[in-house]
Structures are given as C-alpha cells and as structure tokens.
Design an enzyme around this catalytic site. Structure first.
Site, PDB file in Angstrom:
ATOM      1  N   ASP A   8       0.857  -1.181   0.000  1.00 26.05           N
ATOM      2  CA  ASP A   8       0.000   0.000   0.000  1.00 26.05           C
ATOM      3  C   ASP A   8       0.900   1.240   0.000  1.00 26.05           C
ATOM      4  O   ASP A   8       2.096   1.167   0.315  1.00 26.05           O
ATOM      5  CB  ASP A   8      -0.886  -0.022   1.249  1.00 26.05           C
ATOM      6  CG  ASP A   8      -1.730   1.222   1.395  1.00 26.05           C
ATOM      7  OD1 ASP A   8      -2.469   1.554   0.453  1.00 26.05           O
ATOM      8  OD2 ASP A   8      -1.621   1.891   2.439  1.00 26.05           O
ATOM      9  N   ASP A  10      -0.343   5.282   0.735  1.00 25.48           N
ATOM     10  CA  ASP A  10      -0.622   6.299   1.745  1.00 25.48           C
ATOM     11  C   ASP A  10      -0.700   5.692   3.147  1.00 25.48           C
ATOM     12  O   ASP A  10      -1.476   4.767   3.399  1.00 25.48           O
ATOM     13  CB  ASP A  10      -1.940   7.008   1.442  1.00 25.48           C
ATOM     14  CG  ASP A  10      -1.889   7.810   0.151  1.00 25.48           C
ATOM     15  OD1 ASP A  10      -0.828   7.832  -0.481  1.00 25.48           O
ATOM     16  OD2 ASP A  10      -2.920   8.397  -0.220  1.00 25.48           O
ATOM     17  N   ASP A 202      -1.915  -0.606   5.911  1.00 30.13           N
ATOM     18  CA  ASP A 202      -2.281   0.002   7.189  1.00 30.13           C
ATOM     19  C   ASP A 202      -3.779   0.154   7.400  1.00 30.13           C
ATOM     20  O   ASP A 202      -4.220   0.456   8.513  1.00 30.13           O
ATOM     21  CB  ASP A 202      -1.656   1.400   7.282  1.00 30.13           C
ATOM     22  CG  ASP A 202      -2.339   2.400   6.369  1.00 30.13           C
ATOM     23  OD1 ASP A 202      -2.257   2.233   5.135  1.00 30.13           O
ATOM     24  OD2 ASP A 202      -2.984   3.331   6.875  1.00 30.13           O
TER      25      ASP A 202
END
Length: 264
Positions: A8, A10, A202
């Site tokens: 991922d 961001d 996240d």
C-alpha cells in the site's frame, strides 16, 4: 526463494501527511540491489502511480491501482483510455440513484481539483491526476449509518461494492487488492514454485491483501484506529510494525527479508 513485495502507499510506504518515503529508502535500495519486485497497490489512479513508480525506481513492475479495480502494467505511461470505462458506468449508476441516497455521497468526480487537493493534502497537479479515474470512485459519506446502508444496498443491485480506506469510501464494480495480487504473483514463479509474497498495509482496504499474502505486515498509522486482529496473526504469519509509516515499513521489511528463514 523468490520474493515479491506488494505494498500500500498512503500511510504505509508514504507518510500519511507529507506523502514522502525518505525513511523507507534503505529498504527500497535493498529491493533494487537484490532484484526483488515492488508491486505498488493503492487506491491511487494509474495517472498518479506511474510517475511515483518511476521516482521509486520500479517502473518495470506492474502496479495495482484504484483499490484493485485495475492493473497498471510495467512500463505503461498511464495514458488515458478513450471511450467507455468502468468509471463512467459507475458515475452513471450513482447519478441514477434517488436524490435522498445520492446527495450525502460526494466523490472525486463531484469535486474540483482544488477541493480534492484540500481534502487529501495533495498539490493541485497531483489532484488532477487523482481525478483521472478509470475504475473506481473514492468519496465521503455525510449522512447517517442507516442512510449509508441503504446507499450501499442500492449500489449492490448494480454490482457496485464499497471498501473503506484510510481516508475515503471507495466504490467499484468489484475485484480487490488480494484478487490482483493473486493475478500478478504467478508471473514471478520459479518453475512450479510460486514466489513468497510479502504484503504491507495500514487500512481496512488492505486486510484482504495482508491475509492472502505469505507474510503480512500491518504498518502502524496513528491517524486512524488500528486494524483488528487478522487471520494468520496469532500464528505469526502477520506481523505489526513498531514504527509508523515509511519508518515502520523500512524497519519491518528489512527485518523480514534479512531473516534466515526467507533465504535472501
């Protein structure tokens, strides 16, 4: 053992606020030195990911775009597709909803580039790239939970599903990060042996990818609530970083790829 890393962006490889990856540079350098592919996997568009992938030095690797709604192939400059796209069909479905369901949802297609920049912290040029969508629509819901349930139920009748990310609720016609990861991984098989897949993320929209990987790493992000315990975590197949963002990405990934159990 062949490794690939799927990550991922961001709040994971990129800092949640600044979008910088400086703290992850040591691990990025190790991936380059060892020829380990880095597959970016994000809610970002192909137009956003292509220059970022170039800057990171992994332009030869495919990338998963728009939360798994599509793939940007290695070397693709992300030129805009002509004609009908899933995104245009999705916007048509949205605009055909009853006003009471449609009005509380505002997506990137409803905002100006300046509004997208304000809501994401991007520069205006980056916001324009974020609006160059092919597959999915991120946005914000301003209504109540009951209204949201009715909104999602109405979309589901047209084959549209929703996933929550770190900032936005993203709508698409299906396929997620795990689906695309499973599609890409066999490209790196060594004979009959598939690669060992390390995934890092996240947010809730990363859970499917983290649980499907051989090794999942949950990157701490104090900007939102931590992810719940994941399938495979109790067995040690899914780890959690000590540090947040790119610092946690760097420390955790180096720890895993330098471990003697992983043969690299």
């Amino acid at each position: 053992m062949t490794l690939i890393v799927v990550t991922d962006l961001d709040g994971t490889l990129l800092d949640h606020d600044s979008y910088r990856w400086d703290a992850a540079q040591p691990a990025l350098d190790v991936l380059k030195d060892r020829g380990i592919p880095l597959i970016l996997s994000s809610s970002k568009t192909a137009a956003e990911i292509a220059p970022l992938r170039d800057a990171l030095g992994f332009s030869h690797c495919p990338a998963i775009v728009e939360n798994g709604a599509g793939i940007l192939e290695g070397g693709d400059a992300a030129g805009e597709d002509g004609g009908e796209t899933p995104y245009r069909r999705l916007r048509a479905v949205l605009d055909d909803l009853p006003a009471a369901l449609r009005e509380p949802f505002a997506g990137f297609g409803d905002w100006t580039a300046a509004e997208v920049a304000k809501r994401t912290g991007m520069g205006t040029e980056s916001a324009v790239r974020a609006q160059a969508r092919r597959f999915s629509e991120p946005g914000l819901w301003s209504g109540d939970e009951a209204g949201l349930e009715a909104f999602l139920a109405a979309l589901a009748k047209h084959g549209v599903s929703a996933r929550r990310g770190g900032r936005f609720l993203t709508l698409s016609f299906g396929a997620d990060k795990a689906d695309r990861m499973a599609e890409i991984a066999p490209r790196y098989a060594n004979g009959d042996t598939g690669p060992t897949v390390i995934a890092l993320g996240d947010a809730p929209n990363d859970i499917c990818m983290l649980e499907a990987a051989d090794i999942g790493i949950v990157i701490a992000n104090p900007a939102h609530d931590p992810l719940p315990p994941l399938d495979g975590e109790a067995a040690g197949r899914i780890l959690r970083s000590r540090l947040a963002g790119p610092s946690g990405w760097n420390e955790s990934l180096l720890s895993v790829i330098n471990g003697t159990n992983f043969g690299v």
